[in-house]
Design an enzyme around this catalytic site. Structure first.
Site, short mmCIF file in Angstrom:
data_model
loop_
_atom_site.label_atom_id
_atom_site.label_comp_id
_atom_site.label_asym_id
_atom_site.label_seq_id
_atom_site.Cartn_x
_atom_site.Cartn_y
_atom_site.Cartn_z
N SER A 191 -3.94 -20.16 14.90
CA SER A 191 -3.35 -19.70 13.96
C SER A 191 -1.02 -19.51 14.32
O SER A 191 -0.60 -18.99 13.93
CB SER A 191 -3.24 -17.98 14.20
OG SER A 191 -2.95 -17.77 15.13
N HIS A 219 -8.95 -17.48 11.45
CA HIS A 219 -7.99 -17.47 10.20
C HIS A 219 -8.49 -18.34 9.43
O HIS A 219 -7.72 -19.12 8.34
CB HIS A 219 -7.24 -18.40 11.48
CG HIS A 219 -6.51 -17.20 12.76
ND1 HIS A 219 -6.04 -16.45 12.01
CD2 HIS A 219 -6.51 -17.10 13.75
CE1 HIS A 219 -5.07 -15.09 13.41
NE2 HIS A 219 -5.88 -16.13 13.97
N LYS A 250 -9.05 -10.11 9.16
CA LYS A 250 -7.74 -10.71 8.18
C LYS A 250 -8.11 -11.55 6.70
O LYS A 250 -7.75 -10.13 6.10
CB LYS A 250 -7.68 -11.91 9.41
CG LYS A 250 -7.04 -11.65 10.30
CD LYS A 250 -6.85 -12.79 11.55
CE LYS A 250 -7.11 -11.61 13.16
NZ LYS A 250 -6.60 -12.52 14.68
C1 PLP Z 1 -7.44 -12.09 15.65
C2 PLP Z 1 -8.24 -12.77 16.04
C3 PLP Z 1 -9.33 -12.51 17.27
C4 PLP Z 1 -9.25 -11.39 17.20
O1 PLP Z 1 -10.44 -10.78 15.83
P1 PLP Z 1 -9.87 -9.01 15.70
O2 PLP Z 1 -10.66 -8.97 14.67
O3 PLP Z 1 -8.41 -8.42 15.20
O4 PLP Z 1 -10.58 -8.61 16.59
C5 PLP Z 1 -10.39 -13.45 17.47
N1 PLP Z 1 -9.76 -15.09 17.65
C6 PLP Z 1 -8.67 -15.30 16.99
C7 PLP Z 1 -8.47 -16.87 17.34
C8 PLP Z 1 -7.43 -14.52 16.20
O5 PLP Z 1 -6.73 -14.60 15.88
#
Ligand code: PLP
Length: 406
Positions: A191, A219, A250
């Site tokens: 990301s 992502h 997300k």
């Molecule tokens: C945001 C993120 C997470 C964690 O996810 P959350 O639901 O926000 O705790 C895990 N892996 C990646 C690659 C992320 O960018």
């Protein structure tokens, strides 16, 4: 030991480096995404109509009226909290429905919910790395901190392979005992740069060296594949990945994380995973909202097409104006600034002068010298909003004498 002094000194170190984190205090407005109210650090009143350009609510589902209505209904029906851990009074019918839906989304036998994507990664890797005797974990160098912590706490042997470098991965796999159990751990969409892993080739290596595969699609879920199953769905590879991990926070716009895998792997993590067992289950309203969001996005391929079109359009507009857009192949649009202090100045000016909110991305999230702003155009960022952003960026670039291509 002067504890207070110690903490102050460490904080001053990162302040001197220009990478002290200051949170932008927002008040999201229902139905108004991507605009929000912004509360400055001073006592001034809220600034209305700020445009958010860095949200991970990639599709605006956190403002989807069906999702919100379903959450309200579940709240009225079930009350506020889950009432316990999953094992002790906390398993709600919505959890079961959501787990079935997520297993279906990834064409797996089973799935397991966690309180966040972070906890899903950490708990799963800790549990597998610790629970499979003699297991060796192979981790892409740019993996998210949640995987790194899971690997570390598993206390299993680990090998770090150069980012997306198949030769390096194979070199490490070939050097180890062929009979040792192995897990290859990677992401689909990275990301911060917006590049995508060579999933097909990694699966081939996993088969050749008899390794399991663990793929973080945080992502990508909701956004790629005909049903939002992620990049592995888009490429027809879901069935060949052993463990797919995702977030409900997300593109799905709510909160929570999960893994989807075979019945046995899920049952193993359910039975031995500390970060699953010893914590309270997600509130029923959250599970209900996430369930609705997953269902909506399974059907709505148009929103995905619009999302991709918006990202292409923004990249094109930025390039035409000479901004240093980094080579992303997905919906994330990073623009390099290359210095932590300048990066912070860019984002401060965007907010103060133009009511545009972008968070500076600094070390340790990205390597030093590659500090950047990371733009996330959603289907709700229209052409006029993009053009305002471009004009604001031109102004700020000029004020700070940053370079733009002719
Ligand atoms: C945001 C993120 C997470 C964690 O996810 P959350 O639901 O926000 O705790 C895990 N892996 C990646 C690659 C992320 O960018």
């Amino acid at each position: 030991m002067d504890y207070v002094r110690y903490f102050q000194d460490r904080l001053n170190d990162i302040k001197d480096e220009g990478r002290y984190r200051i949170f932008a205090e927002l008040e999201r407005q229902r139905g108004q995404f991507p605009t929000a109210h912004y509360y400055p650090e001073t006592e001034e009143p809220a600034v209305e109509g700020v445009t958010v350009w860095c949200s991970n609510d990639y599709l605006g589902m956190g403002q989807n009226s069906r999702v919100i209505d379903v959450m309200k209904e579940a709240l009225d029906k079930c009350g506020a909290g889950a009432g316990g851990t999953r094992n002790i009074a906390g398993t709600n019918h919505y959890h079961a429905l959501l787990e079935a839906e997520l297993a279906g989304l990834h064409n797996k036998e089973s799935s397991l919910l966690f309180t966040s994507g972070y906890v899903a990664n950490m708990t799963t890797l800790m549990t597998l790395g610790h629970g499979i005797e003699g297991c060796i974990l192979y981790s892409d160098a740019l993996n998210h901190n949640s995987m790194i912590e899971g690997i570390r706490h598993s206390r299993a042997e680990k090998r770090i392979w150069k980012h997306n470098d198949l030769k390096d991965l194979e070199r490490l796999l070939a050097a180890d005992d062929p009979d040792a159990p192995k897990i290859i751990i990677f992401e689909s969409v990275y990301s911060m740069d917006g590049d995508i892993a060579p999933i097909r080739e990694i699966i081939d290596l996993a088969k050749k060296y008899n390794a399991l595969t663990f793929l973080d699609e945080v992502h990508a879920v909701g956004m790629y594949g005909p049903h939002g199953g992620g990049v592995a769905e888009r490429e027809g590879l879901m069935d060949e990945i052993d463990i797919i991990q995702g977030t409900l926070a997300k593109a799905f716009g709510v909160i929570g994380g999960y893994i989807a895998a075979s019945r046995e792997i899920i049952d193993f993590v359910r039975s031995f995973g500390k970060g699953f067992i010893f914590t309270t289950a997600l509130p029923p309203s959250i599970a209900a909202g996430a369930l609705e969001s997953v269902r909506i996005l399974k059907q709505d391929d148009l929103i995905r097409q619009r999302h991709q079109e918006r990202a292409r359009t923004l990249k094109e507009k930025l390039r035409r104006a000479g901004f240093p857009v980094m080579p992303s192949v997905c919906h994330i649009v990073p623009v390099e600034v290359g210095d932590p202090v300048a990066c912070k100045q860019v984002t401060d000016l965007l907010m103060e002068k133009h009511k545009i909110y972008v968070q500076p991305i600094n070390y340790p999230t990205v390597p030093r010298g590659t500090e950047r702003i990371r733009l996330t155009p959603s289907p709700l960022h229209d052409d006029a909003t993009m053009d305002r952003l471009i004009e604001a960026l031109k102004d700020v670039w000029d004020i700070l004498s940053l370079t733009r291509a002719a």
